[in-house]
Design a protein around this motif. Structure first.
Motif, PDB file in Angstrom:
ATOM      1  N   LYS A 154       0.835  -1.206   0.000  1.00  0.00           N
ATOM      2  CA  LYS A 154       0.000   0.000   0.000  1.00  0.00           C
ATOM      3  C   LYS A 154       0.869   1.255   0.000  1.00  0.00           C
ATOM      4  N   THR A 155       1.890   1.272   0.837  1.00  0.00           N
ATOM      5  CA  THR A 155       2.776   2.433   0.898  1.00  0.00           C
ATOM      6  C   THR A 155       3.555   2.585  -0.391  1.00  0.00           C
ATOM      7  N   GLN A 156       4.066   1.489  -0.905  1.00  0.00           N
ATOM      8  CA  GLN A 156       4.827   1.555  -2.153  1.00  0.00           C
ATOM      9  C   GLN A 156       3.964   2.104  -3.286  1.00  0.00           C
ATOM     10  N   ASP A 157       2.720   1.624  -3.386  1.00  0.00           N
ATOM     11  CA  ASP A 157       1.838   2.085  -4.457  1.00  0.00           C
ATOM     12  C   ASP A 157       1.565   3.585  -4.337  1.00  0.00           C
ATOM     13  N   LYS A 158       1.388   4.064  -3.126  1.00  0.00           N
ATOM     14  CA  LYS A 158       1.150   5.498  -2.915  1.00  0.00           C
ATOM     15  C   LYS A 158       2.347   6.317  -3.410  1.00  0.00           C
ATOM     16  N   ARG A 159       3.539   5.836  -3.124  1.00  0.00           N
ATOM     17  CA  ARG A 159       4.745   6.578  -3.533  1.00  0.00           C
ATOM     18  C   ARG A 159       4.991   6.467  -5.032  1.00  0.00           C
ATOM     19  N   LEU A 160       4.651   5.323  -5.622  1.00  0.00           N
ATOM     20  CA  LEU A 160       4.770   5.195  -7.078  1.00  0.00           C
ATOM     21  C   LEU A 160       3.799   6.129  -7.789  1.00  0.00           C
ATOM     22  N   ARG A 161       2.583   6.257  -7.248  1.00  0.00           N
ATOM     23  CA  ARG A 161       1.613   7.195  -7.826  1.00  0.00           C
ATOM     24  C   ARG A 161       2.140   8.620  -7.732  1.00  0.00           C
ATOM     25  N   ASP A 162       2.763   8.945  -6.597  1.00  0.00           N
ATOM     26  CA  ASP A 162       3.303  10.289  -6.397  1.00  0.00           C
ATOM     27  C   ASP A 162       4.404  10.583  -7.416  1.00  0.00           C
ATOM     28  N   ARG A 163       5.194   9.576  -7.731  1.00  0.00           N
ATOM     29  CA  ARG A 163       6.257   9.770  -8.728  1.00  0.00           C
ATOM     30  C   ARG A 163       5.682  10.035 -10.115  1.00  0.00           C
ATOM     31  N   LEU A 164       4.568   9.421 -10.414  1.00  0.00           N
ATOM     32  CA  LEU A 164       3.929   9.658 -11.710  1.00  0.00           C
ATOM     33  C   LEU A 164       3.340  11.058 -11.797  1.00  0.00           C
ATOM     34  N   GLU A 165       2.786  11.533 -10.693  1.00  0.00           N
ATOM     35  CA  GLU A 165       2.046  12.795 -10.679  1.00  0.00           C
ATOM     36  C   GLU A 165       2.940  14.015 -10.493  1.00  0.00           C
ATOM     37  N   HIS A 166       4.082  13.836  -9.842  1.00  0.00           N
ATOM     38  CA  HIS A 166       4.968  14.955  -9.566  1.00  0.00           C
ATOM     39  C   HIS A 166       5.969  15.105 -10.711  1.00  0.00           C
ATOM     40  N   PRO A 167       5.949  16.256 -11.417  1.00  0.00           N
ATOM     41  CA  PRO A 167       6.817  16.399 -12.597  1.00  0.00           C
ATOM     42  C   PRO A 167       8.295  16.178 -12.317  1.00  0.00           C
ATOM     43  N   TRP A 168       8.759  16.556 -11.141  1.00  0.00           N
ATOM     44  CA  TRP A 168      10.178  16.451 -10.831  1.00  0.00           C
ATOM     45  C   TRP A 168      10.530  15.168 -10.102  1.00  0.00           C
TER      46      TRP A 168
END
Length: 257
Positions: A158-172
């Motif tokens: 669950k935590t990993q998926d949240k951080r992977l989503r954040d990497r997709l959404e955050h341009p940098w």
């Protein structure tokens, strides 16, 4: 005692003032680093863990107050053709620290019994032989005076998926993700099996594993830095060096003291 990753999934937030605790730890770590320099000690710090577990953030804060001349961070990725032509430990031998230096490995020789095992990059005979080869390699480092610290940063799916989503959404942050993240994610059960055997066979008297609950980033950073500081400090004299009498004499004259 057997290591069970499910024991490191609470994600409890840091109970305290994070900024103050971090600054105090970094000051302590700076003194420990100076002690390694002046006493000519060397250390090896290994980080393993899931993609997006927070290893990079921990390393960034670990080294924030260190003299860059006396440490090196080695980000380990797929071996080059030259490296593949040698024994799998060859590329790590070349990166071992000199006296008064600390080497930090962001992933390491444990790839032989993790990603190379799970993805089929090593034969069964190769990765099974890898446990003894790794243990011998680590024992040699300790026996020749190095401090060896191995930290594994664990997060839930669950935590990993949240951080992977954040990497997709955050341009940098997009540069930090790639196809490998999702290939590895799809084989989590296989990786858990490989990790369990890795802990069982390589948590030795020469080199114990430290497991960090990475589900809360701030708590993970404080826990990891504290454990590393404790382990480093235990292996180096913490007395500051005496001032050279001749330097003292000349300095007093020059500075009018």
């Amino acid at each position: 005692m057997a290591i069970d990753l499910s024991d490191y999934e609470s994600g409890e937030p840091f109970d305290g003032h994070y900024k103050d605790a971090l600054e105090k730890l970094q000051k302590r770590l700076s003194h420990i680093h100076y002690a390694h320099i002046v006493h000519k000690r060397r250390a090896i710090i290994v980080f393993e863990g899931w993609d997006a577990a927070g290893k990079g953030g921990i390393i960034q804060r670990l080294t924030a107050e260190w003299d860059p001349r006396y440490f090196e961070v080695w980000p380990i990725s797929a071996p080059t053709p030259e490296e593949l032509a040698h024994h799998f430990l060859w590329r790590f031998w070349r990166r071992l620290p000199a006296q008064h230096n600390i080497a930090i490995f962001d992933r390491s020789w444990y790839g032989r019994v993790l990603v190379e095992r799970v993805e089929g990059f090593a034969s069964k005979a190769e990765w099974q032989r890898g446990y003894d080869e790794i243990n011998d390699f680590e024992a040699q480092q300790v026996e020749t005076g190095a401090t060896l610290i191995k930290a594994f940063v664990h997060v839930t799916q669950k935590t990993q998926d949240k951080r992977l989503r954040d990497r997709l959404e955050h341009p940098w942050k997009r540069w930090k993700t790639g196809l490998d993240d999702y290939r590895n994610r799809a084989k989590r059960a296989d990786y858990l099996e490989a990790m369990a055997e890795m802990f069982e066979r390589t948590d030795t008297k020469h080199a114990r594993w430290i497991v960090v609950d990475g589900n809360d980033k701030k708590a993970a950073r404080i826990a990891a830095l504290t454990a590393i500081a404790d382990a480093l400090e235990a292996k180096v004299p913490m007395e500051p060096p005496e001032l050279d009498p001749e330097v003292k004499k000349v300095a007093k004259k020059a500075l009018g003291l």
